[in-house]
Scaffold this active site. Structure first.
Site, mmCIF file in Angstrom:
data_model
loop_
_atom_site.group_PDB
_atom_site.id
_atom_site.type_symbol
_atom_site.label_atom_id
_atom_site.label_comp_id
_atom_site.label_asym_id
_atom_site.label_seq_id
_atom_site.Cartn_x
_atom_site.Cartn_y
_atom_site.Cartn_z
ATOM 1 N N SER A 1 0.817 -1.212 0.000
ATOM 2 C CA SER A 1 0.000 0.000 0.000
ATOM 3 C C SER A 1 0.853 1.265 0.000
ATOM 4 O O SER A 1 1.545 1.551 -0.970
ATOM 5 C CB SER A 1 -0.965 -0.049 1.197
ATOM 6 O OG SER A 1 -1.943 0.932 1.113
ATOM 7 N N ASP B 1 10.836 5.847 -9.527
ATOM 8 C CA ASP B 1 10.480 6.603 -10.734
ATOM 9 C C ASP B 1 11.236 7.923 -10.846
ATOM 10 O O ASP B 1 11.541 8.376 -11.958
ATOM 11 C CB ASP B 1 8.970 6.858 -10.766
ATOM 12 C CG ASP B 1 8.178 5.576 -10.959
ATOM 13 O OD1 ASP B 1 8.770 4.591 -11.442
ATOM 14 O OD2 ASP B 1 6.984 5.556 -10.633
ATOM 15 N N LYS C 1 -0.746 -4.489 -3.625
ATOM 16 C CA LYS C 1 -2.103 -4.013 -3.331
ATOM 17 C C LYS C 1 -2.224 -2.585 -3.841
ATOM 18 O O LYS C 1 -1.775 -1.662 -3.204
ATOM 19 C CB LYS C 1 -2.368 -4.076 -1.830
ATOM 20 C CG LYS C 1 -3.713 -3.490 -1.418
ATOM 21 C CD LYS C 1 -4.869 -4.312 -1.979
ATOM 22 C CE LYS C 1 -6.190 -3.831 -1.422
ATOM 23 N NZ LYS C 1 -6.579 -2.496 -1.860
#
Length: 705
Positions: A485, A496, A510
């Site tokens: 999560s 990123d 998830k």
């Protein structure tokens, strides 16, 4: 860096709710206090008007608001049918081929039944299940009445234990033979585990009598809930129906962290399995419970242990819950046991609420000799993404939060002149989405942190709007399969933005957001959005893949989003940013080579790889021998392999060798020694430090901090 999506201020409260719900992994719900049927009088189980209306509401909500909006058609009907049969009879041990042939006429009609509010076919299948289950329990008790000492364990018989795809039994006689072997297997497992025949007889007789007694208490709401969940969970595993009473207990059932043990549980056929432990919760602090362990017994304080094999998850949850400060004893079969090893241990846990200060981020310093030099690396362990909402809303300037605590720790570590930082997110199941965003902001200049795509296709962006990074030095993030999560959102952003090396294991995966939708009768937990990283990649199903992977301490086929049926797929959308070239990419091949060379003979890495390999080999075995001599030989061979693996690690580390596995005194000594390992003693943490230092050596012009 260029933004490709419009930044919007989102309703953080709504998304926080979704993130909290995301932590419910295969959760069930608590039983309702409805009037039971008469013993065996299944004809009294009939859907009422409120349930019919609720089913029509669920159909409409899924049609209009579920993230995927798949059609309710014949193909969906087949999924509902197959899912319902798997829910009721996962090992194909109750229904006969004749039952299935009778039900097959409805295979493509459940979509039509649900649209019309016709619940009768769903109830009919459930009632047949009750009849068949009663027959099996009566037959089993009849076998036990003959005495377990009369069972012949010299015969050369086998039992197929993986029956998920087994053919349905032709008739009752074939089911009798299957259950004769099942009882024989249960007795043999307990016999090898050291139980005496009289104790085995009493345990199994009591187990099946209790199951029969509970079966006779089946309520209409139990049937309705099972059927509607078989329907809703064909959309995804986190969309499910909560009955009126169950909805009231929803938050407690999510994590058992309030007046509980701090563990997330799920059903696993006839067992209850631990999925993850709440950081700083009673179970985690006990150091005696681990993910994939099975709970087979529950006792209150010093009361008699209650055997819970075959119980519904909600019933087990009800037993485990209790007042703060009270004690609960759990009988556990460790996941580290061989598949047929029923040896259990009893753990005593004091129920308590998880204290925020115990979940707080912590720092340490990892000292490493690397390439002829001494280095210091700052370690920041983050057990959860927490925020003291009460203090925050009250305007308390000293409110606690992950970001505030980490910022303070970063400042202290920089004063100690560390050479880099490792953020440890292992076993961090998530928490506050707001904190995941704000923590990201400490390490980037400015920009988006996570994207949320809604069921209407709209993409909202959460962003760090504060210019400037608080820490811009060298960094690695350590994750594992139980990082979920909010942890995945932060780790994904660091990857990123090319802000940190991501090390460890594939994360949980998830990446969906749920919301509670009220019904006329109960509530529907509904998946209505999906998280995406700023690169446009979903965190769903795939999770975050590390730049350099470590061997997993848990089997990813058993734990993780991808292990759940009907899990929504990974996909991608347009990215929110375009970053400069990846500074890590040119060095990853060399970093991987150095990592492999270091860990090829490292005792802890070798042990973890070999233990997982052995576990997966054993899990692939679909049959077991019912011959006692063969079974004991197989068990001894497995234990010898496990002991050899453990002793190989101990010998390589210069530790005392074990003469046997599961020596209680030795286990207690190991637990005490493992309570507070130094960073240098943590093999994965130390290796993460070495990889970060490899990068610094290979890239000396990396920005100084």
């Amino acid at each position: 860096m260029r933004y490709h999506l419009t930044l919007r201020r989102l309703n953080i409260k709504r998304l926080l709710c979704g993130t909290a719900l995301a932590l419910a992994l295969g959760g069930s719900v608590l039983p309702v206090a409805a009037k039971p049927t008469n013993a065996g009088d299944w004809s009294a189980l009939q859907p009422d008007r409120d349930q019919v209306i609720a089913s029509l509401n669920v159909v409409e909500l899924l049609k209009r608001h579920h993230y995927s909006k798949p059609p309710l058609d014949d193909a969906r009907s087949q999924k509902i049918y197959e899912g319902y049969l798997k829910l009721l009879d996962p090992s194909r041990s109750y229904f006969t081929a004749a039952d299935i042939a009778e039900f097959d006429k409805w295979r493509t009609q459940f979509d039509d039944f649900l649209k019309a509010g016709n619940l009768e076919p769903g109830f009919a299948i459930y009632k047949r299940h009750l009849v068949r289950l009663t027959e099996r329990l009566d037959y089993t008790l009849g076998l036990l009445d003959k005495g377990v000492e009369s069972i012949d364990f010299t015969l050369d018989e086998d039992l197929l234990v993986d029956r998920e795809e087994a053919p349905w039994a032709k008739d009752r006689a074939e089911l009798d033979e299957l259950w004769r072997k099942r009882v024989k297997d249960e007795v043999l497992r307990l016999k090898i585990a050291g139980k005496e025949p009289k104790a085995i007889q009493e345990l199994l007789t009591k187990r099946y009598k209790n199951q029969l007694a509970r079966l006779k208490q089946t309520r209409t709401e139990d049937v309705f809930q099972a059927y509607i969940n078989a329907f809703s969970q064909t959309y995804d595993p986190h969309t499910n129906y909560l009955s009126p009473d169950n909805a009231e207990n929803f938050d407690i059932n999510m994590s058992l962290s309030l007046e509980g043990i701090g563990a997330v549980l799920q059903s696993d056929n006839e067992n209850v399995k631990v999925v993850r432990l709440v950081p700083a919760g009673p179970a985690e602090k006990s150091k005696q419970i681990a993910p994939a362990d099975k709970i087979v017994g529950v006792a209150q304080g010093n009361d008699e242990m209650v055997d819970v094999i075959g119980w519904r998850l909600d019933e087990v949850v009800k037993l485990i819950r209790g007042p703060k400060g009270s004690k609960v004893r759990l009988e556990i079969i460790p996941a580290s046991n061989a598949p047929n090893d029923q040896t259990s241990k009893v753990v005593t846990i004091t129920r308590e609420a998880v204290k925020l200060e115990e979940q707080a981020a912590k720092k340490s310093v990892l000292k490493l000799a690397h390439d002829g030099r001494d280095y210091k690396l700052g370690i920041i362990e983050i057990p959860a993404f927490y925020l003291d909402f009460k203090a925050y809303r009250a305007g308390d300037p000293e409110y606690k939060s992950t970001t505030r605590d980490v910022k303070k720790l970063l400042g202290e570590l920089q004063k100690e002149k560390v050479d880099g930082i490792v953020i440890d997110l292992r076993n961090n199941g998530g928490g506050s989405l707001q904190e995941a965003t704000e923590l990201t902001g400490l390490f980037i200049e400015q920009g988006p942190t996570v994207l949320v795509r809604n069921s209407d296709g709209r993409v909202d962006v959460l962003a760090d709007e504060n210019p400037g990074a608080y820490y811009s030095g060298p960094m690695a993030v350590l994750v594992n399969r139980l990082s979920a999560s909010a942890s995945e959102i932060f780790a994904g952003a660091m990857q990123d933005y090319h802000r940190a090396l991501i090390l460890g294991g594939q994360t949980f995966g998830k990446g969906t957001v749920q919301s509670i939708q009220p019904l006329n009768h109960g509530e529907l937990k509904l998946t209505l959005a999906k998280f995406y990283r700023v690169s446009g990649q979903s965190t769903q199903h795939q999770g975050v893949l590390p730049d350099i992977a470590y061997p997993s301490v848990v089997d990813t086929q058993q734990i993780g989003e991808s292990a759940l049926p009907e899990a929504m797929p990974w996909d991608s959308i347009n990215p929110a940013i375009r970053t400069d070239s990846d500074p890590f990419k040119p060095f990853l091949v060399e970093l991987q080579k150095r990592h492999e060379k270091r860990t090829a003979t490292h005792p802890d890495f070798v042990f973890t790889r070999d233990r997982l390999s052995l576990s997966q080999t054993l899990m692939n075995e679909t049959t077991v021998s019912l011959n006692e001599t063969k079974r004991r030989a197989q068990q001894a061979a497995i234990e010898a392999k496990q002991l050899a693996l453990e002793n190989a690690r101990r010998e390589a580390k210069g530790e005392e060798l074990l003469s046997k596995l599961k020596d209680d005194d030795e286990e207690d000594a190991l637990l005490t020694a493992a309570d507070k390992p130094t960073p240098e003693e943590d093999a994965y943490l130390a290796e993460s430090g070495h990889i970060l230092l490899d990068y610094l050596v290979l890239q000396p012009q990396v920005a100084k901090h």
